[in-house]
Design an enzyme around this catalytic site. Structure first.
Site, PDB file in Angstrom:
ATOM      1  CD  GLU A 243      -8.983 -19.467  -6.800  1.00  0.00           C
ATOM      2  OE1 GLU A 243      -8.783 -19.809  -7.812  1.00  0.00           O
ATOM      3  OE2 GLU A 243      -8.595 -18.626  -6.316  1.00  0.00           O
TER       4      GLU A 243
ATOM      5  CG  HIS B  92     -11.072  -7.455  -5.839  1.00  0.00           C
ATOM      6  ND1 HIS B  92     -10.406  -7.697  -6.883  1.00  0.00           N
ATOM      7  CD2 HIS B  92     -10.195  -8.072  -4.942  1.00  0.00           C
ATOM      8  CE1 HIS B  92      -9.178  -8.162  -6.966  1.00  0.00           C
ATOM      9  NE2 HIS B  92      -9.141  -8.357  -5.815  1.00  0.00           N
TER      10      HIS B  92
HETATM   11  C1  LIG Z   1      -8.009 -16.665  -9.279  1.00  0.00           C
HETATM   12  C2  LIG Z   1      -7.639 -15.809  -8.367  1.00  0.00           C
HETATM   13  N1  LIG Z   1      -7.782 -16.048  -7.167  1.00  0.00           N
HETATM   14  C3  LIG Z   1      -7.261 -15.395  -6.121  1.00  0.00           C
HETATM   15  C4  LIG Z   1      -6.904 -13.964  -6.288  1.00  0.00           C
HETATM   16  C5  LIG Z   1      -6.547 -13.062  -5.107  1.00  0.00           C
HETATM   17  N2  LIG Z   1      -4.907 -13.144  -5.161  1.00  0.00           N
HETATM   18  C6  LIG Z   1      -4.460 -11.889  -5.637  1.00  0.00           C
HETATM   19  S1  LIG Z   1      -2.858 -11.776  -6.060  1.00  0.00           S
HETATM   20  C7  LIG Z   1      -2.775 -13.393  -5.202  1.00  0.00           C
HETATM   21  C8  LIG Z   1      -1.397 -14.127  -4.695  1.00  0.00           C
HETATM   22  C9  LIG Z   1      -0.692 -14.230  -6.272  1.00  0.00           C
HETATM   23  O1  LIG Z   1       0.555 -14.701  -6.092  1.00  0.00           O
HETATM   24  P1  LIG Z   1       1.518 -15.022  -6.966  1.00  0.00           P
HETATM   25  O2  LIG Z   1       0.950 -15.896  -8.247  1.00  0.00           O
HETATM   26  O3  LIG Z   1       2.847 -15.700  -6.368  1.00  0.00           O
HETATM   27  O4  LIG Z   1       1.886 -13.516  -7.746  1.00  0.00           O
HETATM   28  P2  LIG Z   1       2.277 -12.322  -6.589  1.00  0.00           P
HETATM   29  O5  LIG Z   1       1.205 -11.658  -6.200  1.00  0.00           O
HETATM   30  O6  LIG Z   1       3.415 -12.858  -5.867  1.00  0.00           O
HETATM   31  O7  LIG Z   1       3.170 -11.434  -7.737  1.00  0.00           O
HETATM   32  C10 LIG Z   1      -3.907 -13.928  -4.867  1.00  0.00           C
HETATM   33  C11 LIG Z   1      -4.554 -15.192  -3.813  1.00  0.00           C
HETATM   34  C12 LIG Z   1      -6.885 -13.570  -7.453  1.00  0.00           C
HETATM   35  N3  LIG Z   1      -6.647 -12.339  -7.851  1.00  0.00           N
HETATM   36  N4  LIG Z   1      -7.215 -14.494  -8.534  1.00  0.00           N
END
Ligand SMILES: Cc1ncc(C[n+]2csc(CCOP(=O)(O)OP(=O)(O)O)c2C)c(N)n1
Ligand SMILES: Cc1ncc(C[n+]2csc(CCOP(=O)(O)OP(=O)(O)O)c2C)c(N)n1
Ligand SMILES: [Mg+2]
Ligand SMILES: [Mg+2]
Lengths: 326, 380, 326, 380
Positions: free
Chosen positions: A60, A129
Site C-alpha cells: 500500500e 474489513h
Molecule cells: C496489508 C494488506 N493488504 C491487502 C490485504 C488484502 N489481501 C488479503 S490476502 C491478499 C493476497 C496475499 O497474497 P499472498 O501473500 O501471496 O498470500 P496468499 O493469499 O497467496 O496465501 C491480499 C491482497 C491484506 N489482507 N492486508
C-alpha cells in the site's frame, strides 16, 4: 439513464473520466484482470490496458507513494486500497506527502489523486474489513474526505474527486455497494465537494449522517414522522472534511436539536467535530444536548456481533426521542 | 532434482578508478571533456565551501538545523553529473551540493534551512523535487515519476538519493520492488556514509554490501568508491544510459563517509572515534580529484576565491529577505482556500493587526534542539 | 530530591523502572550509544548493555512490530520514535496490533509497551519535527494517550505508563524538555493514568490544556486574575485518552465557560471531543460557546512562522475575554 | 582496485527429494520414524478434508469467508512438523492445517471464521499467535518473539508463515533485516503459491526466486519443492536446527500452488486458466506422499473415515455454540474497563434489555462480499 447499484455507478464514473482524460490512471491490488475484489474497476483493464490500469504488487505504501510521484509529474492516479483497514500501511505517504506536496513546493507541484477505499460494516468479513477510519484522514490538512450515500451521488462525487486538483480520500460504504439501485444519468454528472445535502426537510430535529448511516437516519425519520409526528431534517454530509459547517449550522439554528450518527467509534471521532462546530455556530439555538449514535469504542467486533456494534434505526430512534423530549 | 545451487550465481561488482593515493586505472578512466571536468570540480569545491559556511552561519544563529555534506561531494556530484537538465533528481536531505549543481539558488536553500517554506519551491522549469525529510519516503515518488515519464513516452531518467540507514525502511524495499516490476528508467543512488546518526552500518544490516540488496529485486547493483568521483560518474553514467535505453533500474552504492556531524544538532564524538574520521579524511574526494586535475593541467588557482564570492553574494541576498508573512501559512494548503481556512486566516490577520499592543507578549520559545543555536530570523 | 528538567526526569523514570524490572527494555533509533537525540535515554546503554537498550535499524514499523512481539512474549518494551512526525511509518503496527492484541487473543496476550515520542513545536526544526499528532492515537480503542506538562508529572506518568498492562503512547513536549526544572523526589512516584489534574482553581472560566499548552493557559490565567479579576480554573488533562470527562465536566458545571487549548490543528482535533463531551455532560451549565484556541488547519509551518501558528498566552487571553464577556 | 565482482558470489540452493512422479532421492531422504511419517500424513489428510468441508459449510452459509489451503498441505505441515510444542508458530491466514497440527481445536477455528472473537483465543499453554490478516504484519511480531526468547535465554525457535505477495510489503523487509542484525532464532517460511489473489508472481516481483531475497539481509535462503513434504521437512529441520544452535535466521521459499480460490469470496476463473490448475493438480502433495507411504507399507486404509469423524464431531461442537453475547464486545479492550467504555456497555445492555420490542427491527444487513453466502450464525 440506467438503474445502477453503487459498484456499477462508480465503475461508470471511472470509465467516463478515463475516456475523457488520458492522464487518469488506476492503480491498486487486483484492480486489473480481476476488476477489483468488489468489481468497481471491472472491465477497465480490458478497455485501457495494463499500463493504465495497474495491478500493483502487494504494498500500500508504494501504491500511494508511486501515485504521489505520478501526480507530481502530472498524471491523475485513482488508487484503490483494497479495504480501508489496510490503509494505515500507507498512512505516512498520505500524511507526509500526498496532503503536503502543494504546500511544500509552494504551488510548484500538487497531487491530483484519488484514494478509494471500501469501508464500514455490512459484509460480515473478518477483522480489518469492517472498520470506519474516516476520522484519521479528516484531521489531516490538505485532504478532502468524501463519502457517498447512494449510487447516483457516488458517481457524481467520484467524478468531482477525480477532477479535484488536490488529493481526495474517497470512502465507499461496502454495505451500500449492492444495497440499492438508482437511476444514474448517462451524461457525466458532478457534485461539488465540500457541500452537504439536506436529504429530508424538517423543523423538529436534525439528524446528521453520511455513507451507510444516511439510510439508517432516513428510516428513523420515517418512523418519527409516522409515530411521533416529529419532522426530522436529515443531513447527508457527503464531504466529511472540509466540513460543510454552514449547512449543518443552518439546520440546527432551525431545529435546535441534533443527533449525529456514524459507524466510526465515538471518542475523538467525526461526531465530535460536528458537535463542536455546532456549539461554535449555533450555541443559542441549541435546546438539547447533542447526541451521538455511533459504533462503540472498540476495534475488534467480529461479524457475529456486528449488528450490536453498528448503529441501526432503532438506536437512532431512541436517541432522537430522548432529544425531542429533552 | 536433488539439492543444487541455482545457476547463474548472483553477482555484484565493485568499481574504483582513482584511489585515495591518486593511482588511476587508465583503462577505466571515463572520457570527460576538460571543461566538464573543471565544472565538476568547481561544483565539488562549491559544495565543500558552502557546507563550511553554513555550519558557521548555523553556529551564529543565522540559519537553523541542516545536514552537512562534507566528504560526500564525489558521491552526490559524480552521480548527478550524469543527468541532463530534463532528467529528474529526487533528493533526500543531504544533497545540498547536488541541489546547487541542479540549479537550486543558494539563497533559496538558506531560506529553506531558516524555516521559510518559500525555500522549498523549485523553479517552474526545474525537474527536481524539494528536500524530503522522512527517510526513504521519497523513493516511491521517484519511481512514480519514472513510471509517469515512461507512460508519457518522455525521454527522462530519474535519479534519487538516500543513505545507508534508508535501506532499512519499508519504503526502500517497496520502491525498488515496484521499480523492478515496472522496469522504469531510474537510478537509485545510495550514499553509504557509514552512519545513520549514531548507528553504524553493521548495526543497520547484516548484509555484506548495500549493493547486493538489488538482488532481491532482480536488479543490477554495483558498489563504487564513493570518494572517487570518476568511479561514481562512470557507474552513474552507465546506469543512466541503461535507464535511458529502456533497460531498467540500477542500484548504486557509493561507499563514502560523513566527515562532519549528522546535523548541526548532532555531536558525533558521542559515537565515533577521531581515528576513524582521520582515516577517512585521508580519502577526501576533493584532494585526489584536485591532484588528478593538476596532472592534467586543469587546475585553476582562483577557483576557491571565486566560489567564496558566489556564496557571499548569495548569503547577502538571503539575509536581505524580510520577515516571513504569517498569513502565507494558508497559501497552497489547497488550490482554493476552503471556508474554514479563510475564517482562520481572517482570525490570524485580525490578531496580527492588534500588533505588539497585544498582552502579554508571547514568551520567547524554549531553547532549540541540542547543539543547535537559535536563529535570529525565525520570527515574523 | 533533585531539581531536574523534563529530559532528566524522564531518564530517571526509565532508569528506576529498568532497575526494578528486568523485563523492561528500550528500543529505538539512536537510543543507545547516543542516548537519544534529546538525551532522554542517556547512559542507560552503558548501564544495561546493548541487549536491553537496543539501537535499532532505521525502521519505525519494525521497532513497533518487534516490540509487539516482545510484549506478547512478556517483555515490556519502551520504544522511542525519534519524532512524532515519523510515527506514521508504524501507525499500522500500532492500530492493527499493539492496540488490538489483547482483544484479538481474548486476553491470552496483551501488549505492555510504551511508545515514547517527542512532539510539538518549540525547537525550530524542519518539517515533521514540530507537529502535534495526539488526535490520531486518541481515536484508537485500546490505547492510552499520555502527555505530561512538567518534569515531575512526566516522571510519574512515565512510571505508570511502563507499569500499565496495555500500550501507552507517551507524547513528550519538546518545548518543555529543557524549559524548566522541578523538584523530583528520588523515590519512585507514580500518577494514575486516565486522570486530569486541576492545575489552578477558579470559578469564572475553565481553561483546558495539556503538554506545552498548560504553561500558556496558566500564563493567561495569571493575567486574567491580575487585570480582569477573573479566576480561571486550569485543567491539565495529562491523559488525553481515555479522557477524564468527570473532571472536565465537573469544572464546567462550576464555571459554565470553557476555552480549550491545543497545539494540534483544530478541525477534527482533540478539542472537538472535549467540547462534545462537555455538551453531553454539562449542557445546562454552559453559559457561552466553547472556544478552541489551537494551531491552524495547516500541516507545513516552517519555524519562521511557528509562533504565529502555535497558540500563545495572548491568543488564549483574547478568547478567554470574549468567552467571559459572552 | 579496478572493476571486479565481489567474491564469494552469492548463492541460493534448490531442494527437491520426492518429485511429482514419486521418484525419491534416497541420498537426501530424511530419517523420519514410521509413526511420525504417519502422523504427518494424517495431518495433511485432515487439512485437506477439513478444507473441503469448510468450503461446503461456507457455501451453506454455516461459516463466513475463509482462505482455503488446498494444495499447500506439504509446505505448511512439512515445516511446522519440524517445530517442538515449546517453539512458537506465527501464522498468516492460510495455515489452517498447520494451526490444527499445532493444537488449535477445529471447532474454535470454525468459530473464528464465523465472526466470533472467541475463536481467536489461543490456549494458555499454546505457543502460537492467532491469525493475522494484514499481510506481512506478523513478521516483525515473530522477530520480536524470537528476540525475547533469546533475551530470556529460552530454548525456543520461532517459525512464521507468509505468502509470495507478502514479500512485497515493507514489513517483510524490515522484519528480515532486524532478524539478520539481531541474529535471532527464527525461520521464515514463504508459501509461494504463485498467486496473490489475482496477481501472479511475475507481477509481484522481478526477482527470479523469492529465496534470493534473503541475500539482501545476509541470510541463507533456500527454495524447495513446496509440494514435496520430505523436502520441506528437510529444509525446515535444517533451518530450525540452525536457529536452535544460535546460528540465526533462514528464509525458506516453498514453491507450491493454491489449488482452490483465494478466499471463499474469490472467483479464480477470472484470472487463471484451467490448464494451469490441472498442471498443478498433477503435482498434488498428498498423492506423491501417499505413494511413498504405500511403498513403505505405512498406508492406513481407514484414515480418511477416521479423519472425517473427527471433523464432523468438531462441527457439531461448533454448531452447538449459542449466539454471541454482544456485551462481550467490551471485554479485553483494556485490562480494566475504563469509565467511558463501562458507560457504553451499560447503554448497550439497556438497549438489549428492551429486546425485540424495540422499534423498528434493525433491517437485515446488505448482501455479503461477492461470492460469499450469508451465514446463519452471524447475529446475536
Ligand atoms: C496489508 C494488506 N493488504 C491487502 C490485504 C488484502 N489481501 C488479503 S490476502 C491478499 C493476497 C496475499 O497474497 P499472498 O501473500 O501471496 O498470500 P496468499 O493469499 O497467496 O496465501 C491480499 C491482497 C491484506 N489482507 N492486508
Ligand atoms: C522516517 C524517519 N525516521 C527517522 C528520522 C530521523 N532521522 C533523520 S536522518 C536519520 C538517519 C539517516 O541515516 P542515513 O539514511 O544513513 O542518511 P544520512 O543521514 O547518513 O545521510 C534519522 C534517523 C527521519 N528523518 N525519518
Ligand atoms: Mg548514513
Ligand atoms: Mg500467494
Amino acid at each position: 439513464m440506467a438503474k445502477l447499484n453503487m459498484v456499477k455507478a462508480l465503475n461508470l464514473a471511472l470509465l467516463q473520466e478515463m475516456e475523457r482524460d488520458g492522464d487518469v490512471i488506476i492503480i491498486g491490488e487486483d484492480v486489473g484482470v480481476d476488476g477489483g475484489v468488489f468489481r468497481v474497476t471491472e472491465d477497465l483493464h480490458r478497455k485501457f490496458g495494463s499500463k493504465r490500469v495497474i495491478d500493483s504488487p502487494l504494498a500500500e505504501a508504494a501504491i500511494i507513494g508511486t501515485s504521489v510521484g505520478m501526480a507530481l509529474y502530472g498524471l491523475k492516479p485513482v488508487c484503490e486500497v483494497q479495504f480501508s483497514g489496510f490503509a494505515f500501511q500507507c498512512f505516512h505517504q498520505i500524511e507526509n506527502h500526498a496532503a503536503r506536496y502543494r504546500q511544500r513546493s509552494q504551488g510548484r507541484f500538487h497531487c491530483q489523486m484519488v484514494i478509494r477505499m471500501p469501508y464500514g460494516g455490512g459484509v460480515r468479513a473478518l477483522e480489518h474489513h469492517t472498520e470506519s477510519e474516516e476520522q484519521f484522514y479528516a484531521h489531516i490538512p490538505g485532504l478532502t474526505i468524501v463519502i457517498p450515500s447512494g449510487p447516483r451521488n457516488a458517481r457524481a462525487l467520484l467524478v468531482s474527486a477525480i477532477r479535484n486538483p488536490d488529493p481526495v480520500v474517497f470512502f465507499e460504504p461496502k454495505a451500500l455497494y449492492h444495497a440499492a439501485k438508482e437511476e444514474v444519468p448517462d451524461e457525466v454528472e458532478a457534485l461539488p465537494l465540500g457541500r452537504a445535502q439536506v436529504a429530508r426537510e424538517g423543523r423538529d430535529l436534525t439528524l446528521i449522517a453520511y455513507g451507510a448511516m444516511v439510510r439508517v437516519a432516513r428510516e428513523a425519520a420515517e418512523v418519527l414522522a409516522r409515530e411521533d409526528h416529529a419532522e426530522c431534517e436529515v443531513i447527508d454530509l457527503l464531504t466529511i472534511s472540509p466540513l460543510d459547517r454552514e449547512t449543518v449550522v443552518a439546520s440546527v439554528r432551525k431545529t435546535g436539536r441534533v443527533v449525529i450518527i456514524h459507524e466510526a467509534p465515538r471518542s475523538f471521532g467525526p461526531g465530535a467535530e460536528i458537535a463542536a462546530s455546532i456549539v461554535e455556530g449555533a450555541f443559542l439555538s441549541l435546546e438539547a444536548p447533542i447526541r451521538r449514535v455511533t459504533a462503540w469504542d472498540v476495534s475488534l467486533v467480529g461479524f457475529a456481533r456486528e449488528r450490536a456494534h453498528v448503529p441501526d434505526a432503532g438506536r437512532v430512534l431512541a436517541a432522537a426521542r430522548e432529544t425531542l423530549a429533552y | 532434482m536433488p539439492r543444487k545451487p541455482l545457476e547463474p550465481r548472483f553477482s555484484v561488482e565493485y568499481l574504483s578508478i582513482l584511489d585515495a593515493d591518486g593511482n588511476l586505472d587508465t583503462a577505466l578512466e571515463p572520457a570527460i571533456p576538460p571543461d566538464r571536468l573543471q565544472e565538476l570540480y568547481r561544483a565539488m569545491v562549491l559544495g565543500r565551501r558552502l557546507d563550511e559556511r553554513m555550519v558557521r552561519l548555523q553556529r551564529q544563529g543565522r540559519i537553523g538545523t541542516f545536514a552537512p555534506i562534507k566528504g560526500q561531494e564525489a558521491s552526490q556530484l559524480g552521480s548527478a553529473f550524469a543527468l541532463r537538465r530534463t532528467d529528474w533528481m529526487v533528493p533526500s536531505f543531504r544533497e545540498t551540493a547536488a541541489m546547487v549543481w541542479r540549479g537550486w539558488p543558494i539563497d533559496k536553500l538558506l531560506l529553506f534551512f531558516s524555516g521559510y517554506m518559500e525555500g522549498g519551491q523549485p523553479a517552474p522549469d526545474q525537474h527536481d523535487l524539494p528536500v524530503t525529510i522522512p527517510v526513504a519516503t521519497q523513493l516511491p515518488h521517484a519511481v512514480g515519476l519514472a513510471y509517469a515519464a515512461q507512460y508519457r513516452g518522455d525521454d527522462v531518467v530519474v535519479m534519487t538519493f538516500f543513505g545507508d540507514g534508508a535501506t532499512s525502511e519499508g519504503d526502500f524495499h517497496e520502491a525498488l520492488n515496484f521499480a523492478g516490476v515496472w522496469h522504469v528508467p531510474i537510478v537509485f543512488v545510495c550514499q553509504n556514509n557509514q552512519w545513520a546518526i549514531s548507528v553504524p552500518l553493521k548495526k543497520q544490516t547484516h548484509s555484506r554490501t548495500l549493493a547486493q540488496k538489488a538482488l532481491a529485486y532482480g536488479l543490477p547493483g554495483i558498489q563504487v568508491d564513493g570518494n572517487d568521483v570518476l568511479a561514481v560518474y562512470a557507474a552513474s553514467q552507465e546506469a543512466v544510459a541503461r535507464a535511458r535505453a529502456g533497460d531498467g533500474p540500477t542500484l548504486i552504492e557509493c561507499v563514502t563517509y560523513r566527515l562532519g556531524m549528522h546535523t548541526t544538532a548532532d555531536d558525533p564524538t558521542k559515537y565515533r572515534s577521531e581515528e576513524e574520521v582521520k582515516e577517512w579524511e585521508r580519502k577526501d574526494p576533493l584532494t585526489r580529484f584536485a591532484e588528478y586535475l593538476k596532472k592534467r593541467n586543469l587546475w585553476r588557482e582562483d577557483l576557491e576565491a571565486q566560489v567564496d564570492e558566489e556564496i557571499t553574494a548569495a548569503i547577502q541576498r538571503f539575509e536581505a529577505v524580510g520577515p516571513a508573512d504569517p498569513l502565507r501559512l494558508f497559501d497552497h494548503v489547497y488550490a482554493e482556500l476552503p471556508p474554514h481556512l479563510a475564517g482562520q486566516r481572517e482570525d490570524l490577520a485580525a490578531w496580527l493587526r492588534r500588533g505588539p499592543g497585544r498582552n502579554p507578549e508571547p514568551e520567547p520559545p524554549s531553547p532549540p534542539m541540542r547543539g543547535q543555536r537559535q536563529t535570529t530570523r525565525w520570527q515574523s
